[in-house]
Design an enzyme around this catalytic site. Structure first.
Site, PDB file in Angstrom:
ATOM      1  N   ASP A  69       0.856  -1.197   0.000  1.00  0.00           N
ATOM      2  CA  ASP A  69       0.000   0.000   0.000  1.00  0.00           C
ATOM      3  C   ASP A  69       0.889   1.244   0.000  1.00  0.00           C
ATOM      4  O   ASP A  69       1.895   1.309   0.709  1.00  0.00           O
ATOM      5  CB  ASP A  69      -0.917  -0.013   1.228  1.00  0.00           C
ATOM      6  CG  ASP A  69      -2.074   0.953   1.089  1.00  0.00           C
ATOM      7  OD1 ASP A  69      -3.219   0.497   0.949  1.00  0.00           O
ATOM      8  OD2 ASP A  69      -1.820   2.187   1.100  1.00  0.00           O
ATOM      9  N   ILE A  70       0.476   2.229  -0.787  1.00  0.00           N
ATOM     10  CA  ILE A  70       1.287   3.448  -0.925  1.00  0.00           C
ATOM     11  C   ILE A  70       1.242   4.301   0.350  1.00  0.00           C
ATOM     12  O   ILE A  70       2.150   5.110   0.582  1.00  0.00           O
ATOM     13  CB  ILE A  70       0.811   4.248  -2.171  1.00  0.00           C
ATOM     14  CG1 ILE A  70       1.906   5.165  -2.679  1.00  0.00           C
ATOM     15  CG2 ILE A  70      -0.482   4.996  -1.908  1.00  0.00           C
ATOM     16  CD1 ILE A  70       1.653   5.698  -4.077  1.00  0.00           C
ATOM     17  N   VAL A 125     -10.978   3.037  -3.622  1.00  0.00           N
ATOM     18  CA  VAL A 125     -10.600   2.563  -4.961  1.00  0.00           C
ATOM     19  C   VAL A 125     -11.605   1.489  -5.356  1.00  0.00           C
ATOM     20  O   VAL A 125     -11.747   0.471  -4.661  1.00  0.00           O
ATOM     21  CB  VAL A 125      -9.163   1.999  -4.985  1.00  0.00           C
ATOM     22  CG1 VAL A 125      -8.834   1.469  -6.376  1.00  0.00           C
ATOM     23  CG2 VAL A 125      -8.158   3.068  -4.576  1.00  0.00           C
ATOM     24  N   HIS A 182     -10.304  -5.193  -3.452  1.00  0.00           N
ATOM     25  CA  HIS A 182      -8.960  -5.463  -2.930  1.00  0.00           C
ATOM     26  C   HIS A 182      -9.080  -5.890  -1.482  1.00  0.00           C
ATOM     27  O   HIS A 182      -9.970  -5.446  -0.755  1.00  0.00           O
ATOM     28  CB  HIS A 182      -8.060  -4.229  -3.047  1.00  0.00           C
ATOM     29  CG  HIS A 182      -8.682  -2.966  -2.545  1.00  0.00           C
ATOM     30  ND1 HIS A 182      -9.572  -2.228  -3.297  1.00  0.00           N
ATOM     31  CD2 HIS A 182      -8.562  -2.326  -1.354  1.00  0.00           C
ATOM     32  CE1 HIS A 182      -9.964  -1.178  -2.599  1.00  0.00           C
ATOM     33  NE2 HIS A 182      -9.369  -1.217  -1.408  1.00  0.00           N
ATOM     34  N   MET A 183      -8.160  -6.738  -1.083  1.00  0.00           N
ATOM     35  CA  MET A 183      -8.080  -7.172   0.311  1.00  0.00           C
ATOM     36  C   MET A 183      -6.853  -6.533   0.934  1.00  0.00           C
ATOM     37  O   MET A 183      -5.758  -6.588   0.356  1.00  0.00           O
ATOM     38  CB  MET A 183      -7.993  -8.696   0.372  1.00  0.00           C
ATOM     39  CG  MET A 183      -7.940  -9.250   1.789  1.00  0.00           C
ATOM     40  SD  MET A 183      -8.104 -11.046   1.787  1.00  0.00           S
ATOM     41  CE  MET A 183      -9.874 -11.232   1.519  1.00  0.00           C
ATOM     42  N   HIS A 184      -7.049  -5.895   2.092  1.00  0.00           N
ATOM     43  CA  HIS A 184      -5.919  -5.351   2.846  1.00  0.00           C
ATOM     44  C   HIS A 184      -5.365  -6.462   3.745  1.00  0.00           C
ATOM     45  O   HIS A 184      -6.128  -7.150   4.433  1.00  0.00           O
ATOM     46  CB  HIS A 184      -6.377  -4.207   3.759  1.00  0.00           C
ATOM     47  CG  HIS A 184      -6.911  -3.000   3.051  1.00  0.00           C
ATOM     48  ND1 HIS A 184      -6.187  -1.828   2.920  1.00  0.00           N
ATOM     49  CD2 HIS A 184      -8.099  -2.757   2.440  1.00  0.00           C
ATOM     50  CE1 HIS A 184      -6.907  -0.927   2.284  1.00  0.00           C
ATOM     51  NE2 HIS A 184      -8.087  -1.470   1.978  1.00  0.00           N
ATOM     52  N   ASN A 216     -13.124  -3.245   2.173  1.00  0.00           N
ATOM     53  CA  ASN A 216     -14.083  -2.162   2.341  1.00  0.00           C
ATOM     54  C   ASN A 216     -15.036  -2.133   1.151  1.00  0.00           C
ATOM     55  O   ASN A 216     -14.612  -2.392   0.012  1.00  0.00           O
ATOM     56  CB  ASN A 216     -13.348  -0.820   2.443  1.00  0.00           C
ATOM     57  CG  ASN A 216     -12.448  -0.748   3.670  1.00  0.00           C
ATOM     58  OD1 ASN A 216     -12.779  -1.279   4.722  1.00  0.00           O
ATOM     59  ND2 ASN A 216     -11.293  -0.094   3.536  1.00  0.00           N
TER      60      ASN A 216
HETATM   61  P1  AMP Z   1      -9.771   1.370   0.268  1.00  0.00           P
HETATM   62  O1  AMP Z   1      -9.896   2.627   1.076  1.00  0.00           O
HETATM   63  O2  AMP Z   1     -10.200   0.139   0.981  1.00  0.00           O
HETATM   64  O3  AMP Z   1     -10.451   1.521  -1.086  1.00  0.00           O
HETATM   65  O4  AMP Z   1      -8.228   1.159   0.015  1.00  0.00           O
HETATM   66  C1  AMP Z   1      -7.528   1.731  -1.047  1.00  0.00           C
HETATM   67  C2  AMP Z   1      -6.078   1.673  -0.686  1.00  0.00           C
HETATM   68  O5  AMP Z   1      -5.332   1.874  -1.871  1.00  0.00           O
HETATM   69  C3  AMP Z   1      -5.621   2.728   0.318  1.00  0.00           C
HETATM   70  O6  AMP Z   1      -5.080   2.092   1.479  1.00  0.00           O
HETATM   71  C4  AMP Z   1      -4.573   3.526  -0.454  1.00  0.00           C
HETATM   72  O7  AMP Z   1      -3.495   3.937   0.354  1.00  0.00           O
HETATM   73  C5  AMP Z   1      -4.142   2.526  -1.514  1.00  0.00           C
HETATM   74  N1  AMP Z   1      -3.594   3.095  -2.728  1.00  0.00           N
HETATM   75  C6  AMP Z   1      -4.092   4.124  -3.456  1.00  0.00           C
HETATM   76  N2  AMP Z   1      -3.318   4.341  -4.537  1.00  0.00           N
HETATM   77  C7  AMP Z   1      -2.326   3.421  -4.494  1.00  0.00           C
HETATM   78  C8  AMP Z   1      -1.211   3.136  -5.338  1.00  0.00           C
HETATM   79  N3  AMP Z   1      -0.962   3.836  -6.456  1.00  0.00           N
HETATM   80  N4  AMP Z   1      -0.369   2.131  -4.982  1.00  0.00           N
HETATM   81  C9  AMP Z   1      -0.607   1.424  -3.851  1.00  0.00           C
HETATM   82  N5  AMP Z   1      -1.651   1.635  -3.032  1.00  0.00           N
HETATM   83  C10 AMP Z   1      -2.490   2.630  -3.341  1.00  0.00           C
END
Ligand code: AMP
Ligand code: ZN
Length: 116
Positions: free
Chosen positions: A34-35, A99, A103-105, A90
């Protein structure tokens, strides 16, 4: 909620159009750091196929199984499996989704707090 595939950030990462810190990839999944990490280990695991939200899975529970299976392997690889970790997904605005490509954190490497 939905998203045009051409505008989807995670589709672009999956195709290689946008760089990411990739930690795992196969034909179906890709995982990257994660960024904006919320813990020492914070990895996102995504299907390469675009699905906007959990609401759009239409019963394809296999995708979530694959993501969680890979998360446990990545947790083991990161050395956090025994201490413990959290996986979460989420969905839509009140669920905290920002996003719109599922995706799974995978979070760990420290004592995690309450969920919300
Ligand atoms: P969510 O809030 O569950 O949709 O998580 C989206 C995640 O994507 C967040 O934790 C962001 O920090 C992460 N994110 C957004 N852009 C990027 C990127 N370019 N590379 C890696 N992670 C990202
Ligand atoms: Zn996408």
């Amino acid at each position: 909620m939905s998203q045009n595939l051409e505008d989807c950030l995670f589709c672009k990462i999956a195709s290689g159009a946008i760089p990411a810190d990739i930690v795992y990839e196969d034909d179906d999944l890709i995982a990257f750091n994660d960024i904006h990490p919320q813990a020492p280990v914070h990895i996102l695991i995504i299907p390469k196929r675009h699905v906007s939200t959990l609401n759009d899975l239409n019963g394809d529970t296999g995708v979530v199984s694959e993501l969680s299976h890979r998360a446990t392997i990545l947790a083991r690889d990161a050395g956090i499996d025994e201490a413990g970790f959290r996986i979460l997904m989420n969905c839509n605005p009140q669920g905290g989704q920002t996003v719109y490509h599922i995706h799974m954190h995978l979070l760990g490497g420290k004592q995690l707090g309450a969920l919300c």
